[in-house]
Design a protein around this motif. Structure first.
Motif, mmCIF file in Angstrom:
data_model
loop_
_atom_site.group_PDB
_atom_site.id
_atom_site.type_symbol
_atom_site.label_atom_id
_atom_site.label_comp_id
_atom_site.label_asym_id
_atom_site.label_seq_id
_atom_site.Cartn_x
_atom_site.Cartn_y
_atom_site.Cartn_z
ATOM 1 N N GLY A 16 -4.553 3.844 -1.819
ATOM 2 C CA GLY A 16 -3.587 2.897 -2.488
ATOM 3 C C GLY A 16 -2.748 3.892 -3.305
ATOM 4 N N ILE A 17 -3.189 4.689 -4.061
ATOM 5 C CA ILE A 17 -2.495 5.720 -4.802
ATOM 6 C C ILE A 17 -1.428 6.358 -4.137
ATOM 7 C CG2 ILE A 17 -2.606 7.668 -6.617
ATOM 8 C CD1 ILE A 17 -5.135 6.436 -7.525
ATOM 9 N N ALA A 18 -2.201 6.878 -2.964
ATOM 10 C CA ALA A 18 -1.215 7.740 -2.109
ATOM 11 C C ALA A 18 0.000 6.868 -1.425
ATOM 12 C CB ALA A 18 -1.987 8.091 -0.760
ATOM 13 N N SER A 19 -0.234 5.520 -1.231
ATOM 14 C CA SER A 19 0.753 4.550 -0.707
ATOM 15 C C SER A 19 1.747 4.369 -1.583
ATOM 16 C CB SER A 19 0.174 3.212 -0.103
ATOM 17 O OG SER A 19 0.929 2.433 0.248
ATOM 18 N N ALA A 20 1.466 4.298 -3.048
ATOM 19 C CA ALA A 20 2.410 4.072 -3.947
ATOM 20 C C ALA A 20 3.146 5.240 -4.040
ATOM 21 C CB ALA A 20 1.572 3.804 -5.266
ATOM 22 N N ALA A 21 2.560 6.461 -4.219
ATOM 23 C CA ALA A 21 3.252 7.743 -4.262
ATOM 24 C C ALA A 21 4.402 7.905 -3.130
ATOM 25 C CB ALA A 21 2.228 8.992 -4.296
ATOM 26 N N HIS A 22 3.818 7.387 -2.011
ATOM 27 C CA HIS A 22 4.815 7.592 -1.009
ATOM 28 C C HIS A 22 6.139 6.600 -1.068
ATOM 29 C CE1 HIS A 22 6.228 8.551 3.240
ATOM 30 N NE2 HIS A 22 6.251 7.004 3.648
ATOM 31 N N CYS A 23 6.068 5.397 -1.847
ATOM 32 C CA CYS A 23 7.041 4.644 -2.121
ATOM 33 C C CYS A 23 7.746 4.911 -3.154
ATOM 34 C CB CYS A 23 6.414 3.339 -2.225
ATOM 35 S SG CYS A 23 5.741 2.354 -0.844
ATOM 36 N N LEU A 24 7.367 5.910 -3.921
ATOM 37 C CA LEU A 24 8.090 6.200 -5.189
ATOM 38 C C LEU A 24 9.651 6.572 -5.003
ATOM 39 C CD1 LEU A 24 7.300 6.045 -8.146
ATOM 40 C CD2 LEU A 24 6.754 8.534 -8.134
#
Length: 674
Positions: A16-24
């Motif tokens: 979940g954190i990786a997905s959010a980081a990708h969107c940043l």
């Protein structure tokens, strides 16, 4: 609405954190939305917070980031990670004094927070306070801990490495004592090990730190359910439902808890209300079927189990639910469907064990004993594979009980325990007729059938933990009491039972079968309690256990030799107390009860000091929720079909007979030497 998300599987949080980081970079608003969702489930999660603040920084909105963090702190002021992120932000904004105050909060909450000491050292050095900086850097050096991702990997270690995993996690929590994710991981480790009371305390700690922590509350509820604490479970579910009244998973769990608390009709209504909008949800139909079984509504119960399979044929627990009704018989089409399920591509071992046990029962009804036993054997082997069992600890416990509770101990004029005569303990092995005995007693106007209570085991666990901490020396003296008052312990037991009682009747039953392990404590703490030993022919009893899946999936029943050794230990321990306190334990021989119920019920009531009541002979007409696997049998008049069932499988039971030794031929008497 989707079921509540929790980070129960290693890696899901990081995904979940990786997905959010990708969107940043591409969509910062979407990234912030994702991170806020993560923080609802894991308040104060450090990596998620860093991303959230980084996103605001990237947009040049430091003031907005500050307001956001200060708002979070006002809601959960005891989370060190929030204060730490605010300190970093304030330092970037040039507000050194405010940053130092935030770091002081971090260190007050987590005195070994290495990163906080490092940042504090940097700030003090920049301001010219070199002695203070040197001390901060020394504290940083002394404070070290594992990486949180490593911690999650450690928590997934196999059961036999649980001690290593626990030590690593406790070292981490010595530094980051308010880290919710670490506390939750440690709680789950204890859940896997069956240490539900310890898990409860850890999950409760997460809620003390951060009351909005949804995942922590869901796990707290799970620990309560394992300990049969439905009233507190209901209270916690109501807290969740206040914030999310339409959450289908919370509503399903509440129906389960209502059933466990004895509110069968309300549980049924809750399921039916939810089915109006969630009619295609197999998990809900499975819960509904279980609730109906407890309430004794077999027709609708069967229909509900079949609905589960109609919606999802992979939910093989429903086949076992049907088999576990005992009075239900499978059709030829059912057998074909179950056999097909065993060879269906993609079926997992966890699904297969239910099919093997259900097929064992179906084929037993058809008297196809060869194939029936093969399925029982395979199902047991699958469960044992994931749930290793060590009889050595059981054997040590029996020896310890015999050495402590001697004739000399009970002859001592010291503390005589609590004088209450309210409890009636029904103990022995599972599948020995204990549910039938409880149903008979619960049909009496003066007795409340309270079911299998966790109260005594919780007290003994606490006392044994105290012994372990003080390294009790071997021997039979009363040093093991460690200053505890037997009278107070008896009163504690009664108090722990209070939430499970629903009436004001003067007597109540506690039919937790494993209480036989703690018989010495019962006799010492509650000398006026009535004690019933439910005993059944060793081969019938042990094989009946071998044919059963128990909820915890732990214990001796998944191997015939282990089951025989367990029965032998039980007979040995009860024989010790027969010698020490003759006549204190009333033995009900199941075969005698079935052959001559009127005589045996009269003897049972006499032992309990109860006047005879005709209703005890008509126990099958007594309406009450029954949660044990014998619920259907005790709603019928006594029948003899269960006698001697082991003979159909005699040629496969040699390992069991060898383990039982002389106990088989001596039954119902006890051999002189065990």
């Amino acid at each position: 609405m989707e079921q509540v998300r929790t980070f129960n599987d290693a890696g899901s949080l990081w995904n979940g954190i990786a997905s959010a980081a990708h969107c940043l970079e591409s969509d910062p608003n979407e990234a912030e939305r994702q991170i806020q969702e993560i923080l609802k489930l894991a308040p104060g999660q450090q990596q998620a917070l860093q991303l959230l603040v980084d996103g605001r920084r990237a947009r040049g909105d430091l003031a907005g980031a500050r307001v956001m963090l200060e708002s979070m702190i006002s809601e959960t002021p005891r989370l060190a990670t929030l204060h730490f992120e605010l300190a970093l932000l304030l330092a970037d904004m040039g507000e050194q004094e405010a940053a130092l105050r935030s770091l002081s909060c971090v260190i007050a909450l987590e005195p070994k927070h290495a990163q906080a000491w490092r940042v504090l050292g940097d700030l003090l050095a920049a301001s010219g306070n070199m002695p203070g900086a040197a001390d901060a850097f020394a504290q940083q050096f002394a404070s070290s801990a594992s990486d949180l991702m490593t911690l999650e990997q450690v928590s997934a270690l196999e059961t036999d490495q649980a001690e290593i995993a626990e030590n690593v996690m406790r070292d981490y929590l010595n530094v980051f004592s308010t880290d919710l994710h670490a506390l939750e991981l440690l709680g789950k480790l204890h859940m896997r090990a069956g240490h539900f009371e310890t898990a409860e305390e850890l999950f409760k700690r997460t809620l003390e730190i951060a009351p909005p922590f949804q995942s922590g509350r869901v796990n707290y509820i799970s620990s309560l359910r394992q300990q049969l604490k439905p009233d507190e479970e209901l209270r916690q579910l109501d807290i969740l439902l206040e914030d999310d009244p339409d959450n289908r998973e919370y509503r399903r769990l509440k129906a389960q808890a209502l059933s466990a608390s004895g509110q069968a009709e309300e549980a049924i209504r809750s399921c039916e209300d939810l089915l109006r909008t969630e009619a295609e949800w197999p998990e809900l139909w499975l819960t509904y079927a279980h609730v109906l079984r407890v309430a004794g509504r077999q027709g609708p119960c069967v229909a509900a189990y079949r609905k589960v399979l109609e919606l999802d044929s992979r939910r093989t627990e429903a086949w076992w639910g049907l088999a576990n009704l005992r009075t239900f018989h499978f059709s030829p089409a059912d057998l074909q469907d179950m056999r097909s399920g065993l060879v269906r591509d993609g079926s997992s071992e966890g699904q297969q064990e239910y099919l093997h046990f259900a097929l064992g029962k179906a084929l037993e009804d058809l008297r196809q004993y060869d194939e029936s036993f093969a399925h029982y054997q395979r199902g047991n082997a699958l469960i044992r594979l994931g749930n290793p069992y060590d009889f050595a600890s059981i054997s040590e416990g029996i020896a310890r009980e015999k050495s402590r509770f001697t004739a000399a101990f009970f002859d001592s004029p010291a503390d005589r325990g609590c004088p209450s005569a309210a409890p009636i303990f029904i103990l022995g092995l599972a599948r020995s007729g204990s549910t039938l005995i409880e149903q008979i007693l619960a049909s009496h106007s003066l007795v409340e059938g309270a079911g299998e209570l966790p109260s005594l085991a919780a007290i003994v666990r606490r006392l044994e933990s105290k012994d372990a901490d003080t390294n009790e020396a071997a021997g039979g003296s009363d040093n093991f009491l460690k200053g505890e008052s037997l009278k107070t312990l008896g009163e504690e037991y009664l108090e722990r039972c209070r939430p499970h009682r629903k009436t004001s009747k003067p007597y109540f039953t506690d039919k937790m079968p494993t209480n036989f392990h703690h018989l010495g404590w019962i006799l010492a703490m509650l000398p006026n309690a009535r004690i019933i030993d439910a005993r059944r022919h060793p081969l019938d009893c042990c094989f009946s256990n071998f044919r059963q899946i128990f909820p915890s999936l732990q214990g001796p029943s998944y191997d015939l030799a282990d089951m025989g050794a367990y029965y032998l230990g039980y007979v040995d321990l009860l024989a010790h107390f027969d010698r020490v306190l003759p006549g204190r334990v009333h033995r009900v021989i199941y075969e005698n009860l079935v052959q001559d119920p009127e005589r045996e019920i009269g003897r049972l009531l006499d032992h309990c000091g109860l006047p005879f009541e005709e209703s005890c002979l008509r126990f099958h007409a007594t309406e009450r929720g029954i949660r044990t696997i014998s619920s259907e049998q005790v709603r019928q008049p006594i029948y003899k079909d269960s006698l001697g069932q082991w003979r159909n499988y005699e040629r496969w039971l040699r390992p069991l007979e060898v383990a039982l030794g002389a106990v088989v031929n001596a039954y119902p008497a006890v051999p002189g030497l065990i």
